[in-house]
Design an enzyme around this catalytic site. Structure first.
Site, PDB file in Angstrom:
ATOM      1  N   VAL A  54      45.356  38.228  41.969  1.00  0.00           N
ATOM      2  CA  VAL A  54      45.838  38.443  43.335  1.00  0.00           C
ATOM      3  C   VAL A  54      44.636  38.797  44.200  1.00  0.00           C
ATOM      4  CG1 VAL A  54      47.311  39.835  44.840  1.00  0.00           C
ATOM      5  CG2 VAL A  54      48.100  39.210  42.551  1.00  0.00           C
ATOM      6  N   ALA A  99      40.901  42.761  45.072  1.00  0.00           N
ATOM      7  CA  ALA A  99      41.619  41.827  44.203  1.00  0.00           C
ATOM      8  C   ALA A  99      41.986  42.552  42.917  1.00  0.00           C
ATOM      9  CB  ALA A  99      40.749  40.619  43.878  1.00  0.00           C
ATOM     10  N   LYS A 100      42.817  41.970  42.135  1.00  0.00           N
ATOM     11  CA  LYS A 100      43.105  42.499  40.796  1.00  0.00           C
ATOM     12  C   LYS A 100      43.776  41.374  40.019  1.00  0.00           C
ATOM     13  CE  LYS A 100      42.777  46.551  38.672  1.00  0.00           C
ATOM     14  NZ  LYS A 100      41.832  47.634  38.956  1.00  0.00           N
ATOM     15  N   GLY A 101      43.703  41.448  38.716  1.00  0.00           N
ATOM     16  CA  GLY A 101      44.359  40.402  37.940  1.00  0.00           C
ATOM     17  C   GLY A 101      44.444  40.788  36.499  1.00  0.00           C
ATOM     18  N   ASP A 140      38.846  46.386  33.275  1.00  0.00           N
ATOM     19  CA  ASP A 140      39.940  47.332  33.544  1.00  0.00           C
ATOM     20  C   ASP A 140      40.546  47.657  32.186  1.00  0.00           C
ATOM     21  OD1 ASP A 140      41.515  48.554  35.909  1.00  0.00           O
ATOM     22  OD2 ASP A 140      43.110  47.719  34.697  1.00  0.00           O
TER      23      ASP A 140
END
Ligand code: NAD
Length: 418
Positions: A54, A99-101, A140
């Site tokens: 995202v 962002a992150k995913g 992460d």
């Protein structure tokens, strides 16, 4: 969690008097990508997972945020964390967006070779949206330097030698000195600032820590180094406490061997969830989301909470803690040391130049203390809590950048601090 990040966003947007139009521009993600990842398992069976990325906002620079490998990863989960990244990078004023995913896999059930294949497939499906000037992933939960190295290698097949496509890499593959401890170190500086506002110092406090992984263990070590007493630590299997202070170096050694703090002979065991309400001056949640809730917020005994984890506090709990006068240093300020040193890593990669450890530490301290001072100033100016102040600061900076890049007429003053 998405509900929480929207709640905090709107609370700060109310303080700023943002129009509905600007709220929509800033709150909704720019891009949500879902890819199907089909690979061969070691036993020849088909493995099928979904990968998400995202990209929330890039007004201030390339998208930046971690990749999580966990069965709970969904587009909505990634969106909530991407949203937080946008405000976090702005709070520490590094030139990135948010962002992150992740991939909805369970690394505990996969071999290293299977993880390697899954990682390569994820990168291969996303080469158009990743890149040193587009979107830069980082580690992460359940991803680490080794996986970041694979990402760099796979991406470089498409784009040529590209160390700056990902941060948190191994040192020998253009990672940065001090990146592994950066988030915990930032937590320690944030705690130091919060205590000094109340005329106290690290050397006179007791601390309880939830989570003893990357963030929790480094924060504990650095706080102990400054004379703080780590009186309780819990992880996913249990807790260990010692009112005279745990020996953090020995505890780190123990966890390296046994993968848990449970059973550590230098303290007494306790059930893991009790750590949230432990009798200590400071609580550092450094594990999971949503652990401080309306059920336990009233029983928290710490006067200071420094959020090492992302989104550990539900909004109901946050209101209770504010009413009770507990100082909460929010995630987007307290754990921003990681993305700050990721920025240093990216900058070093682009310049093909390496900083030594002392320089990384000195620059990180400067950035963290400046970010804290900027948030404190917003809190004082608007008479608001630190979380709302951090959101006000982050949203102002992103909003100003977004407006400056577009032909949007808005009769508002975001009141940015420079
Ligand atoms: P990690 O995987 O290294 O460690 C997680 C720790 O949490 C482990 O000790 C684990 O046992 C513990 N834990 C898991 N479930 C638990 C439970 N139910 N009760 C108590 N403890 C439990 O992860 P990390 O990198 O240290 O990240 C921790 C948090 O910090 C996450 O929210 C992450 O998003 C956030 N964070 C990490 C970084 C970073 O640079 N690593 C940066 C910013 C934010």
């Amino acid at each position: 969690m998405l509900k929480e990040s929207h709640y905090y966003f709107n609370k700060a947007a109310d303080v700023l008097g943002l129009s509905e139009r600007i709220r929509r521009i800033l709150l909704n993600p720019n891009r949500v990508v879902k890819v199907e990842i089909i690979t061969d398992g070691d036993d020849g069976k088909l493995l099928q997972h979904q990968g998400f990325r995202v990209q929330h906002n890039n007004a201030r620079g390339p998208y930046k945020g971690g990749l999580r490998y966990h069965p709970s990863v969904t587009a909505e989960h990634a969106e909530a964390l991407a949203n937080l990244m946008t405000w976090k990078t702005a709070v520490v004023d590094v030139p990135f967006g948010g962002a992150k995913g992740g991939i909805n896999c369970d690394p505990g059930k996969l071999s290293e070779h299977e993880l390697y294949e899954i990682t390569r497939a994820f990168v291969g499906s996303n080469t158009e949206i990743l890149g040193p000037t587009l979107d830069i992933p980082a580690p992460d939960v359940n991803t680490n330097a080794r996986i970041m190295g694979w990402i760099m290698d796979e991406y470089s097949k498409y784009a040529g030698f590209s160390p700056a496509v990902v941060t948190g890499k191994p040192l020998h593959l253009f990672g940065s000195e001090g990146r592994d401890e950066a988030t915990g170190r930032g937590v320690m500086y944030a705690l130091d600032e919060a205590l000094s506002d109340k005329g106290r110092s690290i050397s006179d406090v007791t601390v309880a820590v939830q989570g003893f992984g990357n963030v929790g263990s480094h924060a504990s070590r650095l706080i102990e180094e400054r004379g703080g007493k780590i009186v309780a630590v819990a992880d996913h299997l249990g807790g260990v406490a010692n009112e005279n202070g745990l020996d953090v170096a020995a505890l780190i050694k123990w966890t390296q061997e046994f993968r848990t703090v449970k059973g550590f002979p230098g303290g007494d065991g306790f059930p893991r969830n009790d750590v949230i309400t432990w009798n200590a001056d400071v609580l550092i949640p450094a594990a999971l989301e949503d652990v401080i809730t309306s059920d336990n917020a009233g029983a928290v005994r710490a006067s200071f909470i420094v959020e090492g984890a992302n989104a550990p506090t539900t909004n109901e709990a946050d209101d209770i803690l504010n009413e009770r006068g507990v100082t909460v240093v929010p995630d987007i300020l307290a754990n921003s040391g990681g993305v700050t040193v990721s920025y240093f890593e990216w900058a070093q990669n682009i310049q093909h130049f390496s900083w030594d450890y002392e320089r990384v530490v000195a620059e990180l301290e400067k950035v963290m203390r400046k970010a804290y001072a900027d948030v404190r100033k917003e809190a004082q100016q608007h008479q608001i809590d630190l979380r709302t102040a951090a959101f006000v600061l982050g949203i102002s900076r992103v909003g100003e950048a977004a407006l400056a890049r577009q032909h949007i007429r808005e009769d508002i003053n975001l009141n940015i601090q420079r």
